[in-house]
Motif scaffolding. Structure first.
Motif, mmCIF file in Angstrom:
data_model
loop_
_atom_site.group_PDB
_atom_site.id
_atom_site.type_symbol
_atom_site.label_atom_id
_atom_site.label_comp_id
_atom_site.label_asym_id
_atom_site.label_seq_id
_atom_site.Cartn_x
_atom_site.Cartn_y
_atom_site.Cartn_z
ATOM 1 N N GLY A 192 31.631 15.221 2.542
ATOM 2 C CA GLY A 192 31.653 13.772 2.667
ATOM 3 C C GLY A 192 31.927 13.095 1.343
ATOM 4 N N ALA A 193 32.161 11.802 1.407
ATOM 5 C CA ALA A 193 32.530 11.041 0.221
ATOM 6 C C ALA A 193 31.445 11.062 -0.854
ATOM 7 N N TRP A 220 42.859 -0.044 9.451
ATOM 8 C CA TRP A 220 42.607 0.623 8.179
ATOM 9 C C TRP A 220 42.637 2.135 8.395
ATOM 10 N N VAL A 221 43.287 2.855 7.490
ATOM 11 C CA VAL A 221 43.283 4.315 7.500
ATOM 12 C C VAL A 221 42.283 4.764 6.446
ATOM 13 N N VAL A 222 41.345 5.616 6.844
ATOM 14 C CA VAL A 222 40.227 5.987 5.970
ATOM 15 C C VAL A 222 40.473 7.373 5.398
ATOM 16 N N VAL A 249 33.937 5.101 5.846
ATOM 17 C CA VAL A 249 33.975 5.998 4.684
ATOM 18 C C VAL A 249 32.846 7.015 4.774
ATOM 19 N N ALA A 250 31.684 6.578 5.263
ATOM 20 C CA ALA A 250 30.525 7.457 5.381
ATOM 21 C C ALA A 250 30.638 8.417 6.561
ATOM 22 N N ALA A 251 31.719 8.323 7.331
ATOM 23 C CA ALA A 251 31.985 9.250 8.435
ATOM 24 C C ALA A 251 33.141 10.189 8.122
ATOM 25 N N THR A 252 33.709 10.083 6.920
ATOM 26 C CA THR A 252 34.934 10.796 6.572
ATOM 27 C C THR A 252 34.630 11.953 5.630
ATOM 28 N N CYS A 253 35.349 13.058 5.800
ATOM 29 C CA CYS A 253 35.102 14.232 4.960
ATOM 30 C C CYS A 253 36.382 15.033 4.763
ATOM 31 N N ALA A 301 35.854 0.991 0.996
ATOM 32 C CA ALA A 301 35.205 -0.305 0.891
ATOM 33 C C ALA A 301 34.196 -0.458 2.007
ATOM 34 N N VAL A 302 33.343 -1.446 1.903
ATOM 35 C CA VAL A 302 32.349 -1.687 2.939
ATOM 36 C C VAL A 302 33.052 -2.190 4.183
ATOM 37 N N ALA A 303 32.654 -1.633 5.327
ATOM 38 C CA ALA A 303 33.295 -2.024 6.575
ATOM 39 C C ALA A 303 33.053 -3.494 6.871
ATOM 40 N N CYS A 304 34.012 -4.079 7.588
ATOM 41 C CA CYS A 304 33.859 -5.479 7.977
ATOM 42 C C CYS A 304 32.783 -5.603 9.046
ATOM 43 N N ALA A 305 32.205 -6.759 9.151
ATOM 44 C CA ALA A 305 31.235 -7.017 10.201
ATOM 45 C C ALA A 305 31.961 -7.384 11.474
#
Length: 253
Positions: free
Chosen positions: A112-113, A169-171, A35-39, A19-23
């Motif tokens: 990556g995702a 959160w666990v990504v 999510v965009a840092a996970t692979c 999901a989109v990260a919180c601000a």
């Protein structure tokens, strides 16, 4: 209090993929998307190809100096995962020690995702890293650079640890569709020996999640997920706590 009986007997489940990260509290600053840092990493271990666990991009580059913001800064970027993947938990006959990883293990690619193929320049040895033992120090790292992780989000370590009751959160990929998402949990213990949390969704599949980032609402890393299991009806996860994670990655060579 940490659930010692649970942690001692808990089987560490292999890593696997938001999901989109919180601000952040300042609405003008958008938190990084973990999510965009996970692979999903693939390794060459003594010539054998293995795919195990989850990894994430961690940026240790020093912040700009207040007295000289334009001063050059040495870039320090790593792909981080769990050390226990390089042993029986990753399908190998014996555990490879952290000091021996550079001689035996290379990261060939990390998907990556969105299908990106990230790479690493070299395998790091991390003094003090130990697999599957409390206090948790189960960390492995691979040095990379801007070219190797082009297009990736870069996560940073949080300055403060979470508190009991905080949301984290666990990504990782923990559902049947195999998509990387942020999976909500609530901290039940944090100390120098471990970070533990109860997942909101007790049906998650933790296999292949080892090595995932545990992040706070600001998208900052507060732990490295190692696995989990059911304890008294709760799906409990465990991680390398932030203080030990920082010390280990900063000692990587």
């Amino acid at each position: 209090m940490v659930r010692h009986a649970f942690a001692a007997g808990l089987a560490v489940l292999l890593a696997g993929q938001g999901a989109v990260a919180c601000a952040q509290s300042d609405a003008s600053v958008v938190a990084p998307d973990p999510v965009a840092a996970t692979c999903r990493p693939q390794f060459a271990v003594d010539g054998q190809a293995i795919a195990a666990g989850t990894a994430f991009v961690l940026d240790l580059t020093p912040p700009p100096r207040p007295d000289n913001p334009l001063a050059p800064r040495a870039e320090q970027v790593m792909l981080v995962t769990a050390l226990h993947l390089f042993g029986p938990n990753g399908g190998l006959p014996a555990q490879i020690l952290s000091a021996d990883l550079p001689q035996h293990v290379g990261l060939t690619t990390c998907r990556g995702a969105q299908g990106q193929a990230w790479t690493a320049r070299r395998t790091l040895a991390i003094a003090g890293a130990v697999p599957m033992a409390m206090p948790f120090r189960d960390v492995a790292g691979f040095a990379t650079d801007a070219v190797g992780v082009a297009g990736a989000e870069r996560l940073r370590l949080a300055d403060r640890p979470p508190a009991v009751g905080d949301d984290v959160w666990v990504v990782a990929a923990m559902t049947a569709d195999g998509r990387v998402r942020r999976h909500a949990a609530r901290v039940i213990y944090v100390g120098d020996n471990a970070l533990q949390y109860v997942f909101v969704d007790a049906t998650l599949q933790l296999r292949a999640s080892s090595g995932a980032a545990v992040v706070n609402a600001a998208g900052q890393v507060v732990g490295l997920h190692l696995g989990g299991g059911v304890d008294r009806g709760d799906l409990v996860g465990m991680a390398v706590p932030p203080s030990r994670l920082r010390a280990l990655v900063e000692a990587a060579q």
